[in-house]
Design a protein around this motif. Structure first.
Motif, PDB file in Angstrom:
ATOM      1  N   LYS A 104       0.856  -1.175   0.000  1.00  0.00           N
ATOM      2  CA  LYS A 104       0.000   0.000   0.000  1.00  0.00           C
ATOM      3  C   LYS A 104       0.897   1.232   0.000  1.00  0.00           C
ATOM      4  O   LYS A 104       1.996   1.206   0.507  1.00  0.00           O
ATOM      5  CB  LYS A 104      -0.912   0.008   1.222  1.00  0.00           C
ATOM      6  CG  LYS A 104      -1.905  -1.143   1.267  1.00  0.00           C
ATOM      7  CD  LYS A 104      -2.778  -1.086   2.504  1.00  0.00           C
ATOM      8  CE  LYS A 104      -3.773  -2.243   2.524  1.00  0.00           C
ATOM      9  NZ  LYS A 104      -4.623  -2.217   3.750  1.00  0.00           N
ATOM     10  N   VAL A 106       3.042   4.657  -1.675  1.00  0.00           N
ATOM     11  CA  VAL A 106       3.970   4.912  -2.785  1.00  0.00           C
ATOM     12  C   VAL A 106       5.412   5.084  -2.313  1.00  0.00           C
ATOM     13  O   VAL A 106       6.279   5.437  -3.102  1.00  0.00           O
ATOM     14  CB  VAL A 106       3.535   6.174  -3.567  1.00  0.00           C
ATOM     15  CG1 VAL A 106       2.178   5.969  -4.208  1.00  0.00           C
ATOM     16  CG2 VAL A 106       3.523   7.409  -2.651  1.00  0.00           C
ATOM     17  N   GLN A 112       5.168   0.449  -7.464  1.00  0.00           N
ATOM     18  CA  GLN A 112       4.315   1.172  -8.404  1.00  0.00           C
ATOM     19  C   GLN A 112       3.262   0.191  -8.906  1.00  0.00           C
ATOM     20  O   GLN A 112       3.340  -1.015  -8.632  1.00  0.00           O
ATOM     21  CB  GLN A 112       5.105   1.744  -9.585  1.00  0.00           C
ATOM     22  CG  GLN A 112       5.569   0.739 -10.615  1.00  0.00           C
ATOM     23  CD  GLN A 112       6.102   1.419 -11.881  1.00  0.00           C
ATOM     24  OE1 GLN A 112       6.484   2.583 -11.887  1.00  0.00           O
ATOM     25  NE2 GLN A 112       6.151   0.676 -12.975  1.00  0.00           N
ATOM     26  N   ARG A 113       2.296   0.674  -9.644  1.00  0.00           N
ATOM     27  CA  ARG A 113       1.328  -0.218 -10.265  1.00  0.00           C
ATOM     28  C   ARG A 113       2.025  -0.893 -11.444  1.00  0.00           C
ATOM     29  O   ARG A 113       2.445  -0.235 -12.402  1.00  0.00           O
ATOM     30  CB  ARG A 113       0.099   0.558 -10.721  1.00  0.00           C
ATOM     31  CG  ARG A 113      -0.791   0.979  -9.561  1.00  0.00           C
ATOM     32  CD  ARG A 113      -2.105   1.570 -10.036  1.00  0.00           C
ATOM     33  NE  ARG A 113      -2.880   0.648 -10.867  1.00  0.00           N
ATOM     34  CZ  ARG A 113      -3.609  -0.369 -10.413  1.00  0.00           C
ATOM     35  NH1 ARG A 113      -3.658  -0.615  -9.112  1.00  0.00           N
ATOM     36  NH2 ARG A 113      -4.288  -1.141 -11.237  1.00  0.00           N
ATOM     37  N   GLU A 123      -0.985  -4.609 -10.155  1.00  0.00           N
ATOM     38  CA  GLU A 123      -1.244  -4.236  -8.769  1.00  0.00           C
ATOM     39  C   GLU A 123      -0.186  -3.247  -8.306  1.00  0.00           C
ATOM     40  O   GLU A 123       0.878  -3.129  -8.912  1.00  0.00           O
ATOM     41  CB  GLU A 123      -1.200  -5.476  -7.858  1.00  0.00           C
ATOM     42  CG  GLU A 123      -2.380  -6.423  -7.991  1.00  0.00           C
ATOM     43  CD  GLU A 123      -3.608  -5.922  -7.253  1.00  0.00           C
ATOM     44  OE1 GLU A 123      -3.533  -4.836  -6.638  1.00  0.00           O
ATOM     45  OE2 GLU A 123      -4.647  -6.608  -7.290  1.00  0.00           O
ATOM     46  N   ASN A 124      -0.459  -2.571  -7.214  1.00  0.00           N
ATOM     47  CA  ASN A 124       0.556  -1.741  -6.568  1.00  0.00           C
ATOM     48  C   ASN A 124       1.476  -2.682  -5.801  1.00  0.00           C
ATOM     49  O   ASN A 124       1.060  -3.309  -4.817  1.00  0.00           O
ATOM     50  CB  ASN A 124      -0.107  -0.745  -5.607  1.00  0.00           C
ATOM     51  CG  ASN A 124       0.838   0.355  -5.176  1.00  0.00           C
ATOM     52  OD1 ASN A 124       1.291   1.145  -5.998  1.00  0.00           O
ATOM     53  ND2 ASN A 124       1.151   0.422  -3.890  1.00  0.00           N
ATOM     54  N   CYS A 125       2.700  -2.817  -6.266  1.00  0.00           N
ATOM     55  CA  CYS A 125       3.564  -3.846  -5.694  1.00  0.00           C
ATOM     56  C   CYS A 125       5.036  -3.555  -5.955  1.00  0.00           C
ATOM     57  O   CYS A 125       5.399  -2.692  -6.748  1.00  0.00           O
ATOM     58  CB  CYS A 125       3.208  -5.224  -6.266  1.00  0.00           C
ATOM     59  SG  CYS A 125       3.512  -5.388  -8.046  1.00  0.00           S
TER      60      CYS A 125
END
Length: 375
Positions: A104, A106, A112-113, A123-125
């Protein structure tokens, strides 16, 4: 092995790299961290590991990962050598793949996505590129690097906030794979083959580099990849395989799976204009028995390599997926609560060590049980 024997084996692993810690406090915490990772806790984060160690806060564990004076890469190398000592085999296989760590926010280094094979979607990872070692004795992770997208390396202020050194620039996943393989080769890791999925296998530069080092490989590629034929032309791999007669296919098992033998139809065709003495190039195809779905592999290796040998090497890639699954489930690979560059590598390295211990301890247990049955 009895419980005290398992604990003794963890002590032997820890003793291999305890000298990489300059001071006694982080050296002690590293041992506690390892014990916590394999303790069967519901969660394996800074708080739970600290509580198990008797600490009132996670500050000490966070300090171990972020600032404590120890050589993280040297410990990584000790883990690799430990794996080779117990699992090493001249017929071993080196496997490259990456895995995602869902996050979760930044601020975590490299987040980043982006597409995560773990989630099967964007995904944001964070993405970590890994090298695994596989032999008939078992498999474990032996190297790792955190991938930094260009959106990160192009913003040095953001990088500094996440503890990323100024000298760390953008490196493709393909180049990371080459660097890790190069470290393994330089260390003399005993391996006869290299395998990887199509993200890496379709990179002709990486395949050429392996051939320049005379390293045999079976790597997946995409259906629209083009290869040189023996008649000096170039053709898409799916078109080349489509032209094979039915008798070219053989039913081969690549080993035991969760639901029985992993059997597929396999075929191969020679490719390449010229072969080095004693070496050969092939295009390998796998067809699902039930669905007919096709997968393609580009291969390089000893000229006398059989179809069943190539199929077996292609089938070993599942081992790194099992490494990810087990290391996340049993050694806390993905349960870290750190954001910066150094802490990610520190946690991942200690988790790899914990997982290597689990693999080796199980291997030693199986060997003892076999000896007892045959005695």
């Amino acid at each position: 092995m009895e419980v005290d024997q398992w604990s003794g084996e963890l002590d032997r692993l820890y003793a291999r790299f305890s000298g990489r810690f300059t001071r006694s406090e982080p050296r002690r915490r590293a041992r506690q961290y390892l014990s916590g990772l394999v303790a069967g806790l519901d969660r394996k984060n800074g708080w739970t590991l600290a509580e198990r160690a008797g600490d009132l806060s996670p500050d000490g564990m966070q300090r171990l990962l972020r600032w404590a004076d120890w050589d993280v890469d040297a410990v990584r190398d000790e883990v690799r050598d430990y794996v080779v000592e117990h699992l090493g085999d001249p017929a071993g296989v080196l496997i490259i793949d990456d895995t995602g760590f869902l996050k979760k926010g930044v601020k975590s280094a490299g987040v980043q996505r982006q597409y995560s094979g773990t989630a099967g979607r964007i995904e944001n990872c964070q993405i970590g590129v890994f090298l695994a070692y596989r032999s008939t004795r078992g498999h474990a992770l032996i190297d790792r690097q955190l991938y930094l997208p260009a959106s990160w390396t192009g913003d040095r202020g953001r990088c500094r906030a996440a503890g990323i050194p100024d000298e760390v620039g953008f490196v493709t996943k393909i180049e990371m794979a080459r660097q890790m393989l190069e470290r393994a080769f330089a260390a003399g890791v005993p391996a006869a083959w290299v395998t990887m999925d199509e993200v890496y296998g379709q990179a002709r530069s990486l395949r050429t580099w392996l051939e320049d080092h005379d390293r045999a490989y079976v790597v997946a590629t995409r259906c629209n990849d083009e290869v040189a034929t023996t008649s000096r032309g170039r053709v898409r791999v799916d078109e080349l395989i489509a032209g094979l007669p039915g008798r070219a296919w053989s039913r081969v098992s690549t080993g035991a799976g969760a639901h029985g033998p992993r059997e597929y139809w396999w075929a191969r065709v020679p490719i390449g204009v010229s072969w080095r003495p004693g070496r050969g190039h092939w295009l390998l195809a796998r067809r699902n028995i039930s669905t007919g779905e096709l997968a393609y592999y580009v291969c390089y290796g000893p000229r006398k390599t059989r179809l069943m040998d190539l199929a077996r090497i292609a089938g070993t890639r599942w081992a790194i997926e099992e490494c990810f699954q087990q290391a996340k489930g049993q050694a806390g690979l993905d349960e870290y609560q750190v954001r910066d560059w150094r802490a990610w590598h520190a946690h991942i390295t200690l988790s790899m060590a914990a997982y290597a211990w689990l693999v080796v301890a199980r291997t030693l247990t199986a060997q003892q049980q076999t000896t007892a049955r045959t005695a």
